[in-house]
Design an enzyme around this catalytic site. Structure first.
Site, PDB file in Angstrom:
ATOM      1  N   LEU A  32       9.690 -21.388  -3.909  1.00 30.64           N
ATOM      2  CA  LEU A  32       8.796 -20.399  -3.301  1.00 30.64           C
ATOM      3  C   LEU A  32       7.403 -20.440  -3.925  1.00 30.64           C
ATOM      4  O   LEU A  32       7.272 -20.505  -5.145  1.00 30.64           O
ATOM      5  CB  LEU A  32       9.411 -18.999  -3.502  1.00 30.64           C
ATOM      6  CG  LEU A  32       8.567 -17.806  -3.066  1.00 30.64           C
ATOM      7  CD1 LEU A  32       8.489 -17.702  -1.551  1.00 30.64           C
ATOM      8  CD2 LEU A  32       9.112 -16.503  -3.656  1.00 30.64           C
ATOM      9  N   ARG A  67     -12.327   2.088  -7.930  1.00 31.35           N
ATOM     10  CA  ARG A  67     -11.382   3.155  -8.334  1.00 31.35           C
ATOM     11  C   ARG A  67     -11.675   3.637  -9.765  1.00 31.35           C
ATOM     12  O   ARG A  67     -12.318   2.935 -10.541  1.00 31.35           O
ATOM     13  CB  ARG A  67      -9.962   2.624  -8.225  1.00 31.35           C
ATOM     14  CG  ARG A  67      -9.645   2.334  -6.764  1.00 31.35           C
ATOM     15  CD  ARG A  67      -8.182   2.268  -6.530  1.00 31.35           C
ATOM     16  NE  ARG A  67      -7.922   2.050  -5.120  1.00 31.35           N
ATOM     17  CZ  ARG A  67      -6.760   2.202  -4.549  1.00 31.35           C
ATOM     18  NH1 ARG A  67      -5.716   2.564  -5.258  1.00 31.35           N
ATOM     19  NH2 ARG A  67      -6.613   1.992  -3.256  1.00 31.35           N
ATOM     20  N   HIS A  87       1.806   3.446  -8.992  1.00 29.75           N
ATOM     21  CA  HIS A  87       1.618   2.023  -9.318  1.00 29.75           C
ATOM     22  C   HIS A  87       2.741   1.530 -10.230  1.00 29.75           C
ATOM     23  O   HIS A  87       3.232   0.414 -10.084  1.00 29.75           O
ATOM     24  CB  HIS A  87       0.267   1.800 -10.007  1.00 29.75           C
ATOM     25  CG  HIS A  87      -0.911   2.142  -9.138  1.00 29.75           C
ATOM     26  ND1 HIS A  87      -1.000   1.768  -7.816  1.00 29.75           N
ATOM     27  CD2 HIS A  87      -2.056   2.832  -9.395  1.00 29.75           C
ATOM     28  CE1 HIS A  87      -2.143   2.199  -7.301  1.00 29.75           C
ATOM     29  NE2 HIS A  87      -2.795   2.862  -8.234  1.00 29.75           N
ATOM     30  N   ARG A 114      -1.427   9.595  -9.405  1.00 32.57           N
ATOM     31  CA  ARG A 114      -1.419   8.363  -8.604  1.00 32.57           C
ATOM     32  C   ARG A 114      -0.862   7.160  -9.378  1.00 32.57           C
ATOM     33  O   ARG A 114      -0.122   6.348  -8.830  1.00 32.57           O
ATOM     34  CB  ARG A 114      -2.845   8.015  -8.162  1.00 32.57           C
ATOM     35  CG  ARG A 114      -3.456   8.947  -7.154  1.00 32.57           C
ATOM     36  CD  ARG A 114      -4.883   8.493  -6.843  1.00 32.57           C
ATOM     37  NE  ARG A 114      -4.933   7.074  -6.519  1.00 32.57           N
ATOM     38  CZ  ARG A 114      -4.658   6.575  -5.312  1.00 32.57           C
ATOM     39  NH1 ARG A 114      -4.337   7.392  -4.324  1.00 32.57           N
ATOM     40  NH2 ARG A 114      -4.705   5.289  -5.092  1.00 32.57           N
ATOM     41  N   GLU A 162     -12.624  -4.426  -3.279  1.00 28.62           N
ATOM     42  CA  GLU A 162     -13.031  -3.024  -3.070  1.00 28.62           C
ATOM     43  C   GLU A 162     -12.345  -2.077  -4.064  1.00 28.62           C
ATOM     44  O   GLU A 162     -12.858  -0.993  -4.347  1.00 28.62           O
ATOM     45  CB  GLU A 162     -12.699  -2.586  -1.634  1.00 28.62           C
ATOM     46  CG  GLU A 162     -13.539  -3.251  -0.546  1.00 28.62           C
ATOM     47  CD  GLU A 162     -13.167  -4.708  -0.271  1.00 28.62           C
ATOM     48  OE1 GLU A 162     -12.053  -5.138  -0.637  1.00 28.62           O
ATOM     49  OE2 GLU A 162     -14.016  -5.435   0.296  1.00 28.62           O
ATOM     50  N   ASP A 200       0.831  -1.213   0.000  1.00 29.06           N
ATOM     51  CA  ASP A 200       0.000   0.000   0.000  1.00 29.06           C
ATOM     52  C   ASP A 200       0.870   1.270   0.000  1.00 29.06           C
ATOM     53  O   ASP A 200       2.030   1.254   0.421  1.00 29.06           O
ATOM     54  CB  ASP A 200      -0.901  -0.023   1.243  1.00 29.06           C
ATOM     55  CG  ASP A 200      -2.008   1.005   1.149  1.00 29.06           C
ATOM     56  OD1 ASP A 200      -2.450   1.326   0.023  1.00 29.06           O
ATOM     57  OD2 ASP A 200      -2.439   1.505   2.213  1.00 29.06           O
ATOM     58  N   GLY A 201       0.266   2.355  -0.478  1.00 29.16           N
ATOM     59  CA  GLY A 201       0.931   3.661  -0.420  1.00 29.16           C
ATOM     60  C   GLY A 201       1.404   4.182  -1.770  1.00 29.16           C
ATOM     61  O   GLY A 201       2.073   5.218  -1.841  1.00 29.16           O
ATOM     62  N   ARG A 253       2.319  -4.562   6.215  1.00 29.95           N
ATOM     63  CA  ARG A 253       1.592  -3.568   5.420  1.00 29.95           C
ATOM     64  C   ARG A 253       2.478  -2.333   5.293  1.00 29.95           C
ATOM     65  O   ARG A 253       2.928  -1.771   6.298  1.00 29.95           O
ATOM     66  CB  ARG A 253       0.268  -3.173   6.063  1.00 29.95           C
ATOM     67  CG  ARG A 253      -0.495  -2.166   5.174  1.00 29.95           C
ATOM     68  CD  ARG A 253      -1.858  -1.781   5.730  1.00 29.95           C
ATOM     69  NE  ARG A 253      -2.556  -0.925   4.775  1.00 29.95           N
ATOM     70  CZ  ARG A 253      -3.816  -1.055   4.406  1.00 29.95           C
ATOM     71  NH1 ARG A 253      -4.551  -2.004   4.907  1.00 29.95           N
ATOM     72  NH2 ARG A 253      -4.359  -0.217   3.522  1.00 29.95           N
ATOM     73  N   GLU A 291       1.805 -12.580  12.859  1.00 29.16           N
ATOM     74  CA  GLU A 291       2.492 -11.411  13.432  1.00 29.16           C
ATOM     75  C   GLU A 291       2.234 -10.264  12.461  1.00 29.16           C
ATOM     76  O   GLU A 291       2.305 -10.451  11.237  1.00 29.16           O
ATOM     77  CB  GLU A 291       4.004 -11.671  13.514  1.00 29.16           C
ATOM     78  CG  GLU A 291       4.391 -12.742  14.495  1.00 29.16           C
ATOM     79  CD  GLU A 291       4.090 -12.345  15.931  1.00 29.16           C
ATOM     80  OE1 GLU A 291       4.323 -11.175  16.297  1.00 29.16           O
ATOM     81  OE2 GLU A 291       3.612 -13.205  16.694  1.00 29.16           O
TER      82      GLU A 291
END
Ligand code: IPE
Ligand code: IPE
Ligand code: MG
Length: 252
Positions: A129, A69, A35, A31, A65, A18-19, A179, A198
């Site tokens: 992985l 946008r 991205h 914005r 959600e 995020d951010g 986050r 955690e």
């Protein structure tokens, strides 16, 4: 760069990336530029998780959600996903990485869906992985979907059966949820799998996140004591010792 080592506690890691928007607007850019820059960080973090021998890395790329946008922003995110798939394919194969997308990605462009399907199929038996993108993903939908599957199959609704019916059951419980961006919330991500995760919140906006910070978070959390509702090992040892000393007088 740190040496390759096997993590003990942080086997299953998830990140809410995020951010991006704030990172861009703080630099007087649009914005979507956030991205674009953010998507170039993903490859570094995947590489680092692989070096650290993390077992699974689940990245929140687009939530249910996020459909609210502006169309241009959503389309930019689609394009960046496609670019990632094309650019990283060879590296994922070379590094034995098992790639998956969880969520409802049916609204992605046809070409991108084919790329995902092909990469999932090609890497499905890979043993390195487990890299999972959550795209069109919502934790509540995932749980509802899982319950529906159980009801249809006639299986008993137990925690174990519900876990086994999630989108990617082999991800298991998340050990560490990071986050970026400064907010301290889960935003509908892996609600079931994060029951005992955690949590680590960093102010760093996703486009400014580095593998050094990722590694230092892992080291920090590797040293935390996880109790899972029990008492700490030391306390448990101490109380056993005391009980033995009191020779049962506590209950007499
Ligand atoms: C995260 O960055 C990326 C997505 C949600 C797709 P944001 O776009 O939410 O960035 P901020 O939180 O507005 O800064
Ligand atoms: C969460 O970030 C979703 C992703 C990072 C993909 P959001 O920016 O959408 O979450 P909120 O709106 O701050 O909760
Ligand atoms: Mg955000």
């Amino acid at each position: 760069m740190i040496e390759r080592f096997g993590v003990k506690q942080c086997k299953n890691v998830a990140i809410i990336m995020d951010g991006n928007g704030r990172w861009a607007t703080e630099r007087t850019h649009r914005r979507v530029w956030g991205h674009v820059r953010g998507s170039s960080v993903v490859s570094d973090i995947v590489e680092s998780a692989d070096d650290l021998c993390v077992e699974s890395l689940t990245l929140y790329a687009f939530s249910t959600e996020n459909w609210c946008r502006p169309e241009f922003e959503v389309k930019t995110l689609f394009k960046l996903l496609k670019k990632f798939l094309l650019k990283e394919r060879a590296k994922l194969l070379k590094n034995n990485i098992k790639f998956r997308v969880i969520g409802d990605w049916s609204r992605l462009p046809e070409e991108t869906k084919l790329l995902i399907a092909d990469l999932q199929e090609t890497t499905k038996d890979f043993t390195g992985l487990k890299l999972t993108f959550a795209f069109g993903y919502g934790g509540r939908s995932e749980i509802v979907n899982s319950v529906k599957k159980l009801v249809e199959s006639g299986k008993e609704i137990t925690e174990e059966n519900l876990s086994d019916s999630l989108y990617a059951p082999d991800i298991k419980d998340i050990d560490l949820l990071i986050r970026t961006g400064g907010d301290q919330r889960i935003s509908n991500f892996l609600l079931w799998q994060c029951a005992y995760a955690e949590l680590y919140f960093t102010e760093t906006r996703w486009p400014a996140f580095t593998r050094e910070e990722f590694e230092s978070i892992i080291f920090n959390v590797e040293n935390r004591e996880r109790r899972f509702g029990a008492v700490s090992c030391m306390e448990s040892l101490e109380s056993t010792k005391k009980l033995a000393e009191q020779n049962g007088s506590l209950f007499s």
